[in-house]
Write a protein that holds these residues in place. Structure first.
Motif, PDB file in Angstrom:
ATOM      1  N   GLN A  79     -27.927  -6.477 -16.959  1.00 26.61           N
ATOM      2  CA  GLN A  79     -28.398  -7.312 -17.530  1.00 26.61           C
ATOM      3  C   GLN A  79     -29.506  -8.329 -16.594  1.00 26.61           C
ATOM      4  O   GLN A  79     -30.102  -8.727 -17.346  1.00 26.61           O
ATOM      5  CB  GLN A  79     -26.798  -8.175 -17.285  1.00 26.61           C
ATOM      6  CG  GLN A  79     -25.986  -8.124 -18.332  1.00 26.61           C
ATOM      7  CD  GLN A  79     -25.152  -8.919 -17.833  1.00 26.61           C
ATOM      8  OE1 GLN A  79     -24.620  -9.711 -16.751  1.00 26.61           O
ATOM      9  NE2 GLN A  79     -23.323  -8.508 -19.406  1.00 26.61           N
ATOM     10  N   ARG A 112     -32.773  -7.078 -18.509  1.00 24.43           N
ATOM     11  CA  ARG A 112     -31.909  -6.962 -19.444  1.00 24.43           C
ATOM     12  C   ARG A 112     -32.230  -5.195 -20.294  1.00 24.43           C
ATOM     13  O   ARG A 112     -32.973  -4.957 -21.577  1.00 24.43           O
ATOM     14  CB  ARG A 112     -32.965  -8.084 -20.236  1.00 24.43           C
ATOM     15  CG  ARG A 112     -33.191  -9.030 -19.686  1.00 24.43           C
ATOM     16  CD  ARG A 112     -31.239  -9.440 -20.335  1.00 24.43           C
ATOM     17  NE  ARG A 112     -31.511 -10.344 -21.365  1.00 24.43           N
ATOM     18  CZ  ARG A 112     -30.572  -9.905 -22.352  1.00 24.43           C
ATOM     19  NH1 ARG A 112     -29.127  -9.713 -21.415  1.00 24.43           N
ATOM     20  NH2 ARG A 112     -30.071 -10.101 -22.976  1.00 24.43           N
ATOM     21  N   VAL A 141     -23.214  -3.457 -15.284  1.00 19.44           N
ATOM     22  CA  VAL A 141     -23.913  -4.025 -16.114  1.00 19.44           C
ATOM     23  C   VAL A 141     -24.545  -5.230 -15.943  1.00 19.44           C
ATOM     24  O   VAL A 141     -25.366  -6.241 -16.125  1.00 19.44           O
ATOM     25  CB  VAL A 141     -22.669  -5.016 -16.912  1.00 19.44           C
ATOM     26  CG1 VAL A 141     -22.690  -6.156 -17.241  1.00 19.44           C
ATOM     27  CG2 VAL A 141     -21.832  -3.972 -17.544  1.00 19.44           C
ATOM     28  N   ASP A 156     -22.007  -8.867 -25.611  1.00 20.57           N
ATOM     29  CA  ASP A 156     -23.461  -8.391 -25.244  1.00 20.57           C
ATOM     30  C   ASP A 156     -24.070  -7.285 -26.485  1.00 20.57           C
ATOM     31  O   ASP A 156     -23.779  -6.372 -26.614  1.00 20.57           O
ATOM     32  CB  ASP A 156     -23.585  -8.318 -23.567  1.00 20.57           C
ATOM     33  CG  ASP A 156     -25.161  -7.826 -23.619  1.00 20.57           C
ATOM     34  OD1 ASP A 156     -26.010  -8.056 -24.092  1.00 20.57           O
ATOM     35  OD2 ASP A 156     -25.197  -7.510 -21.809  1.00 20.57           O
TER      36      ASP A 156
END
Length: 541
Positions: free
Chosen positions: A105, A108, A101, A141
Motif C-alpha cells: 500500500q 501503491r 500489504v 482495496d
C-alpha cells in the motif's frame, strides 16, 4: 475449440489463449509465500527483504500490474507499461496481511493472493492463515486480487483421480465466490504441478488463467492455463531474462501494409557487403512435394516473375527429398497450416521471428511454439492470412540493423559465419524486398547493408548452400552447391507475383551458365566436415 464462428457475417469470438498480439512485450510474474519478521523456511521472505525488493522495483522504473491487466494483455495484446511485473502470493498466509500489504500500500503496488479454502482461518503453527473477515477487508482495496489455490493444496494434483481434481478446482472456486462475492477466474496450481488433463479440468471449472512455477516470462508460457512464474529469490534474474528476451528477439509485433508495384532489380555495394535486391510485387510462399530450384517454383506458378529460397527445413542434405519445415508453415498452395511437430527443437526456436502475410498486410512476431501452432492463433492476428513460416533471425527492425551481440542471443551458433545470405523484408513504401549477399557475409553485415539500402524490416531466410535469388530468368545470387545447380534444391520458396519493371526487365535475361557435370568417379579428397552438409544452415544451432 475454435475461436472463430463460421456463420457468415458472425463476429469472431474473443480469443482466450495467449495471443500473437502480446508478443512485443515480456512480463515476469513473481511468486511469494509468507512474509515474516524472521524466516521459518527458505521460501519465506523477511519484511526487510520484501521492502528492499519493492524499493528495487521502484528504483528500476518497473510497474507492477494486476492479474486483470495481465490477462487482457495476454489474450488481446493490449499493451501494458513497457517495464511491467506481476506480484503474486500463495497459501493465504497471515504474513501477507500483517507485513506485506502495508508495504504494498505504501508503494501503491497491485498484488494477488491465491487461497486454499480448507485452511482459511487456521491460526495455528508457524504460518497462520487469514480468515474470511480479513480476506473481505483486503478486497476493499482495488489493488488486491484473490484467486484459487484449490481446496486442500494436494501435493501433486496430477496424481489424484479425475473426480478429486474436479472437486479441488470447482469447490475452491465456488467457496471463494460465495464468501467473497466476486468472480474468481484465476488459479495457481499447488506447487505449480499440472498437466493437460488438469488444465482442461481447470478450464471446465471456469478458470480463465492459471499459474505454474516454471521460470519464464508470461508471454513465453505454453498457454494461458500454464503461465510461468519466478520464485521471489529470482526476481532480479527474472528481469535479466526479460531484458535478454527483448534484446534478443522480442522486439515488438511488426504489422505493415504491402503495396504492389512493378518488380525492379538493383545490386551494388552497401557498406561492407554486396547485395542483390528484388523489390515490388506481391509475395506468395510455395511448398514442393520434395525439393526444387527457385526457378522451378517460378516456372510452375502462373504470374510469378521473381523469387528466393524460403524458410528452414529439417533435412539439409543436398540429395534429400524430405520437405519437412522447421516451425509452423502455411503456403499459398497448401490448404491447411502444417503445425510444428518437432517439440525437441522448441526451446532453441523461441523468440526467433515468425513471418506471415495476407492479401494486403505483412507481420513479424517473435515465435513462441506453444501458442503459435494453430490456425486460430494466426487468424486472431490476421484473419485473412495466407502464408506463415519461421525465419532465422530478425535482421532489421524499424530501419535499424541489429548488432551481432543482440542477434546471437537466440539465433543459431553459426549466424555470423561468412556465407551467402538471403532475406525477405519490406521497405518504407511498403514494397516487398527479396535480397541476398552476392559474396560471403555475416548476418550482421547483411543487416547493415540492407538497412543502408532502405529496408525497414527484414528477417533471415535459409542461407549458405540454399541461397538463390532469381529475377526473371536470371539467378542473381546463389549458393553454388554443385557444378550443375546454382543452389541447393529447397522444399520452400517465396515468389513475387506481378510484372518486371521495364527499366530493369532486361536484367532478368538468363546469364547463368552451369559448369561441366561432375566426374563420374570423382577423386577422393580430404576436407573438413562442414555443418551445412548435414544440417540446415543457420536453422538450429
Amino acid at each position: 475449440m475454435s475461436v472463430h464462428d463460421t456463420t457468415p457475417g458472425a463476429a469472431p469470438k474473443p480469443y482466450t489463449d495467449i495471443s500473437l498480439k502480446c508478443q512485443g512485450q515480456r512480463v515476469p510474474v513473481i511468486m511469494y509465500h509468507d512474509v515474516l519478521k524472521r524466516k521459518n523456511v527458505w521460501f519465506d521472505t523477511t519484511t526487510d527483504e520484501f521492502e528492499d525488493q519493492m524499493k528495487w522495483i521502484l528504483d528500476q522504473g518497473i510497474t507492477p500490474i494486476s492479474l486483470d491487466q495481465l490477462y487482457k494483455h495476454l489474450t488481446t495484446g493490449e499493451s501494458v507499461p513497457e517495464k511491467s511485473i506481476v506480484l503474486t502470493f500463495d497459501d493465504n498466509y497471515q504474513g501477507y496481511y500483517d507485513n506485506a500489504v502495508p508495504i504494498l500500500q505504501k508503494y501503491r503496488f497491485p498484488s494477488a493472493m491465491f487461497v486454499h479454502t480448507k485452511y482459511v482461518g487456521d491460526k495455528t503453527g508457524k504460518h497462520p492463515k487469514m480468515d474470511w473477515a480479513e480476506l473481505k477487508t483486503l478486497l476493499k482495496d482495488p489493488l488486491i486480487t484473490i484467486g484459487s489455490h484449490t481446496v486442500t493444496h494436494p501435493a501433486d494434483i496430477t496424481q489424484i483421480s479425475q473426480e478429486e481434481q474436479i472437486e479441488e478446482l470447482t469447490e475452491s472456486k465456488a467457496t471463494l465466490e460465495k464468501e467473497l462475492g466476486k468472480p474468481m477466474p484465476y488459479l495457481a496450481y499447488p506447487d505449480g504441478k499440472n498437466d493437460k488433463a488438469v488444465q482442461e479440468n481447470a478450464k471446465s471449472a471456469g478458470y480463465t488463467m492459471a499459474f505454474t512455477m516454471v521460470n519464464t516470462p508470461a508471454e513465453e508460457s505454453p498457454n494461458i492455463m500454464s503461465v510461468g512464474r519466478y520464485i521471489q529469490t529470482r526476481i532480479e534474474k527474472s528481469w535479466d531474462e526479460r531484458d535478454d528476451a527483448i534484446r534478443g528477439g522480442a522486439l515488438g509485433v511488426f504489422r505493415g501494409t504491402v503495396q504492389d508495384a512493378p518488380i525492379t532489380y538493383r545490386d551494388g555495394d552497401f557498406g561492407r557487403t554486396k547485395l542483390a535486391l528484388v523489390v515490388g510485387g506481391l509475395p506468395e510462399s510455395l511448398m514442393s512435394p520434395g525439393r526444387e530450384g527457385v526457378l522451378d517454383f517460378i516456372h510452375r506458378t502462373p504470374g510469378a516473375v521473381a523469387g528466393i529460397n524460403g524458410g528452414f527445413f529439417a533435412m539439409a542434405a543436398i540429395n534429400s527429398v524430405d520437405n519437412q519445415m522447421i516451425g509452423p508453415c502455411k503456403t499459398h498452395d497448401t490448404a491447411a497450416l502444417l503445425p510444428d511437430t518437432m517439440e525437441v527443437l522448441w526451446q532453441k526456436l523461441h523468440n526467433r521471428p515468425l513471418i506471415l502475410w495476407g492479401p494486403h498486410e505483412m507481420a513479424i512476431v517473435p515465435y513462441e511454439p506453444g501458442t503459435m501452432n494453430s490456425d486460430e492463433a494466426f487468424k486472431d492476428l490476421m484473419p485473412d492470412y495466407t502464408d506463415v513460416f519461421l525465419a532465422g533471425v530478425w535482421l532489421i527492425h524499424g530501419g535499424i540493423p541489429r548488432t551481432k551481440e543482440d542477434m546471437n542471443v537466440f539465433a543459431s551458433k553459426d549466424i555470423q559465419d561468412a556465407r551467402r545470405r538471403a532475406f525477405i523484408g519490406i521497405d518504407g513504401q511498403g514494397h516487398i524486398v527479396l535480397g541476398a549477399s552476392t559474396d560471403s557475409a555475416s548476418s550482421e553485415m547483411v543487416a547493415e547493408a540492407a538497412a543502408a539500402a532502405g529496408v525497414q524490416e527484414a528477417v533471415l531466410l535459409d542461407s549458405g548452400f540454399s541461397t538463390s535469388l532469381v529475377y526473371g530468368e536470371d539467378v542473381k545470387a546463389s549458393g553454388h552447391s554443385t557444378n550443375t545447380l546454382p543452389s541447393r534444391p529447397v522444399p520452400h520458396a517465396i515468389v513475387l507475383m506481378g510484372t518486371l519493371d521495364p527499366t530493369t526487365a532486361p536484367l532478368g535475361a538468363s546469364t547463368f551458365k552451369p559448369g561441366p557435370p561432375p566426374d563420374e568417379k570423382p577423386k577422393k579428397r580430404r576436407r573438413r566436415r562442414r555443418k551445412a552438409d548435414d544440417e540446415t544452415e543457420d536453422g538450429l544451432g
